[in-house]
Design a protein around this motif. Structure first.
Motif, PDB file in Angstrom:
ATOM      1  N   PRO A 190      48.183  20.226  27.763  1.00  8.17           N
ATOM      2  CA  PRO A 190      47.224  21.149  28.393  1.00  8.17           C
ATOM      3  C   PRO A 190      47.856  22.524  28.629  1.00  8.17           C
ATOM      4  O   PRO A 190      49.015  22.614  29.041  1.00  8.17           O
ATOM      5  N   GLY A 191      47.078  23.550  28.339  1.00  8.18           N
ATOM      6  CA  GLY A 191      47.596  24.919  28.512  1.00  8.18           C
ATOM      7  C   GLY A 191      48.639  25.279  27.473  1.00  8.18           C
ATOM      8  O   GLY A 191      49.328  26.284  27.614  1.00  8.18           O
ATOM      9  N   GLY A 192      48.756  24.470  26.424  1.00  8.14           N
ATOM     10  CA  GLY A 192      49.742  24.773  25.381  1.00  8.14           C
ATOM     11  C   GLY A 192      51.166  24.509  25.822  1.00  8.14           C
ATOM     12  O   GLY A 192      52.116  24.960  25.177  1.00  8.14           O
ATOM     13  N   ARG A 193      51.333  23.761  26.927  1.00  9.38           N
ATOM     14  CA  ARG A 193      52.679  23.559  27.503  1.00  9.38           C
ATOM     15  C   ARG A 193      53.381  22.378  26.836  1.00  9.38           C
ATOM     16  O   ARG A 193      53.478  21.276  27.394  1.00  9.38           O
TER      17      ARG A 193
ATOM     18  N   ASP B 136      60.791  29.162  30.973  1.00 10.55           N
ATOM     19  CA  ASP B 136      61.818  28.103  30.950  1.00 10.55           C
ATOM     20  C   ASP B 136      61.356  26.892  30.146  1.00 10.55           C
ATOM     21  O   ASP B 136      62.154  26.231  29.481  1.00 10.55           O
ATOM     22  N   LEU B 137      60.040  26.619  30.156  1.00  4.26           N
ATOM     23  CA  LEU B 137      59.536  25.516  29.335  1.00  4.26           C
ATOM     24  C   LEU B 137      59.657  25.867  27.848  1.00  4.26           C
ATOM     25  O   LEU B 137      60.063  25.029  27.026  1.00  4.26           O
TER      26      LEU B 137
ATOM     27  N   ALA C 219      61.362  38.550  25.873  1.00  5.90           N
ATOM     28  CA  ALA C 219      61.958  37.304  26.368  1.00  5.90           C
ATOM     29  C   ALA C 219      61.154  36.109  25.849  1.00  5.90           C
ATOM     30  O   ALA C 219      61.722  35.075  25.485  1.00  5.90           O
ATOM     31  N   LEU C 220      59.836  36.256  25.796  1.00  4.13           N
ATOM     32  CA  LEU C 220      59.003  35.157  25.290  1.00  4.13           C
ATOM     33  C   LEU C 220      59.234  34.936  23.794  1.00  4.13           C
ATOM     34  O   LEU C 220      59.057  33.838  23.278  1.00  4.13           O
ATOM     35  N   ALA C 221      59.586  36.028  23.108  1.00  7.18           N
ATOM     36  CA  ALA C 221      59.770  35.939  21.653  1.00  7.18           C
ATOM     37  C   ALA C 221      61.212  35.629  21.265  1.00  7.18           C
ATOM     38  O   ALA C 221      61.488  35.344  20.097  1.00  7.18           O
TER      39      ALA C 221
ATOM     40  N   LEU D  16      52.916  39.856  31.347  1.00  6.61           N
ATOM     41  CA  LEU D  16      52.596  40.442  32.663  1.00  6.61           C
ATOM     42  C   LEU D  16      52.414  39.350  33.708  1.00  6.61           C
ATOM     43  O   LEU D  16      52.911  39.455  34.827  1.00  6.61           O
ATOM     44  N   ALA D  17      51.693  38.294  33.334  1.00 12.74           N
ATOM     45  CA  ALA D  17      51.430  37.221  34.299  1.00 12.74           C
ATOM     46  C   ALA D  17      52.715  36.510  34.698  1.00 12.74           C
ATOM     47  O   ALA D  17      52.877  36.088  35.841  1.00 12.74           O
ATOM     48  N   LEU D  18      53.644  36.385  33.753  1.00 13.25           N
ATOM     49  CA  LEU D  18      54.897  35.674  34.037  1.00 13.25           C
ATOM     50  C   LEU D  18      55.961  36.587  34.635  1.00 13.25           C
ATOM     51  O   LEU D  18      57.000  36.112  35.108  1.00 13.25           O
TER      52      LEU D  18
END
Ligand SMILES: Cc1ncc(COP(=O)(O)O)c(C=O)c1O
Length: 342
Positions: free
Chosen positions: A112-115, A155-156, A191-193, A183-185
């Motif tokens: 769920p949520g792509g997690r 971190d996930l 960093a996400l990439a 922005l939300a994180l």
């Protein structure tokens, strides 16, 4: 603010119209033949895009779909599988493109949520290549459209990227809305990439440009993607006229926070008026998923009321009604929407 004819459009963040500054930049853009890499505005956009996500190179493409598909084409071989969550856009919405263009299938995990967790990766890989097809590529989506714009924590991503690397997988990030996620994180998009090979993001969604996306990654892989873009008919010529507004959209990316604030305002208004209609904790970016049953009014009647109030929304899908905020709606439009429902 609603469009000039009074219509407030909550269907998607793709409905935004170019700003006056974007239109001016389009008219004045320096251009050349981009198939010869001669368009200076496109070249600048590609450099800026690669830098923002911390990659070596980038290629401007007409759509997010093409960006994702080039990522799959360059990182898989026919007969292999792509690991993603069951709700991922690349699998559900891109019209069978990956099977038609790359000859791959999807190995989905319920996340769920792509997690996607490291355990999901290990479990999927346990039989891959032995009794099941080989899995070659993992795809993230952040923020995650179908789940209502939820974000995947950094971190996930890092933990599951490490698991994927242990299994020798390549990794792509469908970052159609990566700047909403960042922005939300509270982290940079780079960093996400950082832990993925390729990342695609869209200028034409919340960023507000009229057309275009970009695929970023290592120089050799992007060179191959550029070749394949031409094969798909995506070699564009004096396309600086589209890169110019995309450059403005990229520079103004932090304004997405206004869309997040507006989504919260909308979610809180709906939750107050129709208790149980919105999970407030689930509203993390610019998308609000509404449980249509909790509104107490059948959707055809809702559609009639909204039409009279000049408000556009998509019909609910599987009981969920998705409302999206963007730069062409504001609080007065939200108030109008809630009043029409009431
Ligand atoms: C998460 C995600 N990826 C990819 C795309 C595809 O983008 P495009 O419509 O530009 O092909 C979309 C479009 O909504 C999206 O939401």
């Amino acid at each position: 603010m609603a469009f000039a004819d009074g219509t407030a459009d909550f269907r998607s963040d793709t409905v935004t119209r170019p700003t006056p500054a974007m239109r001016k930049a389009m008219a004045e853009a320096e251009v050349g033949d981009d198939v010869y890499s001669d368009d200076p505005t496109v070249n600048l956009l590609e450099e800026e895009s690669a830098e923002v996500v911390g990659k070596e190179a980038a290629v401007f493409v007409p759509s997010g779909t093409m960006g994702n598909q080039l990522a799959v084409m360059t990182q898989t071989r026919p007969g292999e599988e792509v690991l993603c969550d069951g709700g991922a856009h690349v699998r559900n919405v891109e019209r069978g493109a990956a099977s038609a263009l790359s000859g791959v299938a999807f190995r989905t995990v319920e996340a769920p949520g792509g997690r996607i967790t490291p355990g999901d990766v290990d479990e999927a890989m346990a039989l891959a290549g032995r009794f099941f097809p080989a899995i070659r590529l993992m795809v993230w989506e952040n923020s995650h459209n179908l789940s209502g714009g939820k974000v995947v924590p950094l971190d996930l991503m890092e933990a599951s990227n490490a698991a994927a690397r242990r299994h020798g997988l390549s990794i792509h990030l469908d970052g159609a809305r990566i700047f909403n996620a960042a922005l939300a994180l509270g982290v940079p998009a780079a960093a996400l990439a950082a832990g993925v090979d390729t990342v695609q993001f869209c200028f034409s969604k919340g960023l507000g440009a009229p057309v275009g996306s970009v695929l970023c990654g290592p120089a050799d892989l992007i060179a191959e993607a550029r070749f394949l873009r031409k094969r798909l008919g995506g070699g564009m010529r004096q396309v600086g006229v589209l890169a110019a507004p995309a450059r403005i959209a990229l520079a103004e990316r932090d304004r997405l926070v206004e869309d997040h604030d507006l989504a919260r305002y909308l979610a809180e208004a709906l939750a107050a008026r129709f208790p149980g209609s919105v999970d407030l904790d689930g509203v993390e970016t610019n998308i609000v998923n509404v449980d249509v049953a909790a509104l107490g009014v059948p959707y055809p009647e809702i559609a009639d009321r909204l039409a009279s109030a000049r408000i556009l929304t998509n019909a609910p899908f599987a009981g969920t009604w998705r409302l999206v905020t963007h730069r062409d709606v504001d609080r007065s439009d939200v108030d109008r929407l809630v009043a029409a429902l009431s």
